[in-house]
Design a protein around this motif. Sequence first.
Motif, PDB file in Angstrom:
ATOM      1  N   ARG A 105     -26.364 -94.718 -22.319  1.00 18.61           N
ATOM      2  CA  ARG A 105     -26.935 -93.779 -23.291  1.00 18.61           C
ATOM      3  C   ARG A 105     -27.507 -92.551 -22.585  1.00 18.61           C
ATOM      4  O   ARG A 105     -27.335 -91.427 -23.031  1.00 18.61           O
ATOM      5  CB  ARG A 105     -28.034 -94.463 -24.106  1.00 18.61           C
ATOM      6  N   ASP A 106     -28.179 -92.790 -21.469  1.00 18.20           N
ATOM      7  CA  ASP A 106     -28.744 -91.668 -20.726  1.00 18.20           C
ATOM      8  C   ASP A 106     -27.645 -90.730 -20.239  1.00 18.20           C
ATOM      9  O   ASP A 106     -27.813 -89.503 -20.242  1.00 18.20           O
ATOM     10  CB  ASP A 106     -29.575 -92.184 -19.541  1.00 18.20           C
ATOM     11  N   SER A 107     -26.525 -91.316 -19.817  1.00 16.39           N
ATOM     12  CA  SER A 107     -25.391 -90.482 -19.398  1.00 16.39           C
ATOM     13  C   SER A 107     -24.869 -89.667 -20.578  1.00 16.39           C
ATOM     14  O   SER A 107     -24.553 -88.477 -20.447  1.00 16.39           O
ATOM     15  CB  SER A 107     -24.267 -91.367 -18.835  1.00 16.39           C
ATOM     16  N   PHE A 108     -24.764 -90.301 -21.734  1.00 11.10           N
ATOM     17  CA  PHE A 108     -24.289 -89.619 -22.942  1.00 11.10           C
ATOM     18  C   PHE A 108     -25.224 -88.482 -23.354  1.00 11.10           C
ATOM     19  O   PHE A 108     -24.803 -87.340 -23.551  1.00 11.10           O
ATOM     20  CB  PHE A 108     -24.144 -90.649 -24.064  1.00 11.10           C
ATOM     21  N   LEU A 109     -26.516 -88.778 -23.471  1.00 18.94           N
ATOM     22  CA  LEU A 109     -27.482 -87.763 -23.899  1.00 18.94           C
ATOM     23  C   LEU A 109     -27.585 -86.634 -22.886  1.00 18.94           C
ATOM     24  O   LEU A 109     -27.751 -85.463 -23.246  1.00 18.94           O
ATOM     25  CB  LEU A 109     -28.861 -88.401 -24.125  1.00 18.94           C
TER      26      LEU A 109
END
Length: 949
Positions: free
Chosen positions: A820-824
């Motif tokens: 998720r951190d990579s996505f955001l």
Amino acid sequence: SCRSGPPRVPGRATDFLKVQRPTCDNLGVFLLSLQKCGFSELYSWQRQRKTKQEFCLHDGPPYANGDPHVGHALNKILKDITNRFYMMRGYKVHYVPGWDCHGLPIELKALSEVKGAENLSPMEIRQRAREFAEKAIEKQKSAFIRWGVMADWANCYRTFDPKYEANQLRVFYKMYDKGFIYQDYKPVFWSPSAKTALAEAELEYNEQHVSRSVYMKFPLLKSPPKLTSVIDGSSPASVLVWTTQPWTVPANQAVCYMPDSAYSVVKCTTTGEHFILAADRVESTAAVLDMQFEVMSTCKGVDLADGSCAHPTIPGRVSPLLPANHVTMAKGTGLVHTAPAHGMEDYSVASHHQLPTDCLVDEGGFFTEAAGPELQNKNVLEEGNEAVIQMLQAAGSLLKEEKYVHSYPYDWRTKKPMIIRASKQWFVNTASVKATAQEVLKKVKVVPTSAVNRMLEMLDRRTFWCISRQRCWGVPIPVFYQKNTGESLINRHMEAGVLPAKCGLLILWQEISDNSSYRLPSDDSVLHGSGSSAAQELISGKYFFFKGAEQRADTYLEGKDQLGGWFQSSLLTSVAARKKAPYKTLVVHGFTLGEKGEKMSKSIGNVVDPDVVINGGEDHTRDPPYGADVLRWWVAESNVFTEVLVGPVVLNAARDDINKLRNTLRFMLGNMAGFNPETDSIPASEMYIVDQYMLHLLQDYGSKVTEAYKEYDYSKVVRLLQAFCSRNLSNFYFSIIKDRLYCEEEKDPKRRSCQTVLAEALDIVVRSFAPILPHLAEEVFQHLPYKKGKGVFRTGWINASSAWKKPGIEEAIEGACAMRDSFLGSISGKNALEYEVIIVIEPGLLFELMEALQAEETSSVSQLNEIMMASQTTLLSELPKETPTDANIIKGTFLINLEGGDIREESSYKVIALPIAKAKCPRCRRYTSDSTSTPCPRCLKVMAGKGSV
């Protein structure tokens, strides 16, 4: 986040949202709140519980000598946090507040505004001091209650209560019978400004004190036999001496040397005189005196034996050269001027060699008639000091005078310099008990651990303890003196006649003095004040409810000054009386300072008044009302084991922290409407994995908080609380569950699942800070729709099930969070709902874990999609062939570590964020609809179940 704003489901719990508490308790609401939860009856309620577990925190009584101050707040709130924690854990807490009502601080305050106070009789002074103490107690008690301190306020102990005084005297007689108490003439710390002896614990050290130090010479009368070949009498010879207290020179009886150190005989190249001084001090002394020394011979200190000098100001007096182990080489000349009446080590030397120990200084610090007409009636620290220096100058003995800045003892009450002065006093022979006391102390738990070494060192240095004081207001030492001869009378048979009954010492002493050929001393004894409280009260049973032989308090909690004060006096008294420590645990806190680390002073204008902190000052823009909980938060969040800073910046930060906490509580409480944990909770095994993960974190949080409380580390409790509320709840969990809370059907298991977690989180979080913020904790519980008025303190401590602990679950959620951190990060802060995310993971453990969160390939309602916070998530094992060539592909790895490292696997993943092609749902605001005017399939289903939008 996907959505913000208040919850859609209204209810009674949302009343909490309307309560505006910007800075202070609304007093009316506050008092009503306390009444509803039975706040004031809490102590008596818990004392009536049927439990064998007891926790006793023995209150170190503060002086009843003024208004409550921020130091009181630090101490009392720390004690209350401790007591509330143990009470919530099921212990029957024993905490009886007390006040030290005797002593110089109260006497000085009581007489400070009385004209002609010097003409009052001892009985009048005692009466005024008692009245002053009574008023101070009421002021302090009211403040302590306002701070939320839970205690047995109906049965406080005061050291002037007749039964208390009687117990003090019983302890005295018991210790006297055992040979621990004796009367003697010896040097003690003396306060000329207060005209009384003081104990070491009553001193404070001024690091910038300026003394008039002098280098002087004592002419040799008799050369040491082993030095006759060097000092043959052909030229004048003297020993060189340095002192920071010239006024003590008239009382000189000897000059001491260190037997094992090297000494040199030097010749001054200018005058031809010979001087004796330490070999290590030759060069530095020559530089200070602006002389050149030629070393003629070097010898051991023992070679100075049998030499003697002429006194520098008193013709005909001989000062022998004597060995002593207290001589140091750090400063001066290595030869020490010895005045037995004005130094502890000096007195020991005099006792060993039968030297005179006469004191030439009276109680006010003035030279007596015995000092001679040149010095009589002169203050030793002022004109008397100057006169002695002039006498040294006139005798040709003064070589140099210079200002010397050093640490010097001051009377901590009058803030004036001390002297050491020999006088007849009453002492406790600590030399006979200190070894046992040290061994006993080593078995006591001390927080912080560094404090125990300081206390052991203090005990090691203390060979006697001066317990008498030359004041009117106190418990007199129970000894009679014959009015004409001054002969003392004391024995065990006096106990029955001296011990006060209902009348108290104030009346009894007068009656005895008026009808006896003996008189009672006016001494106030520190032994009989707070120091003996534990020993006598544990034995008497009036204030303590222990049974059996243990009879020890669980905890003493006081400031670091009590390492040499109450902690030590209680220990010595208890060991002498019953050979055991009076406590199992010592907790030592620092002092309060201004927020820049400076001492608080009215002249500086940085004094923090607890009453102003709570209720505000006259100008609320400058001194806003913060409320009691802000004061308590400041105490808890501070590292109390060092100096504790307080001021506007610190208090504003504490208020902001509490407001953030309130927002977290508001979110959880607002979403409790229509939820009853007893009927609506979802079993952990049926929950979303992320919900199970939160229970796992809650269990860990509860365990760590409990351990921090046990270690009295309340600042760690605050750090754990802030980290959990901010990182785990607000920033993570709340942000991902809003869709479930607001958009699923009210009784849908998916919604009930996260409500179950919120209920548990709210319960655990509130209980975890309840000892620190009791008012806020009770307020939350009063707004819970399902608690039915039960207060937080009457329902126990944190109850986090051990079954919640699932170590492997961390890998699944934390792996998803990493992606998720990579996505955001790849969408630069844009609305995550405007995207669909594709996750590609190579086959292996990580892929299997993500499959547990999303079984289907693509979903907008899966647990994985909830965590990703996108409108749609696709989980693949390989990159799709139709991936756009310009797609931003984020690569990463995640290490899976299970079963203590037995299973370790690092998996790589790819994350692709693509703008979603679907329309925004008008209900849930996710891009999962075919048209902006039509709800998405999930919302249509929910609406169909409810029958309306």
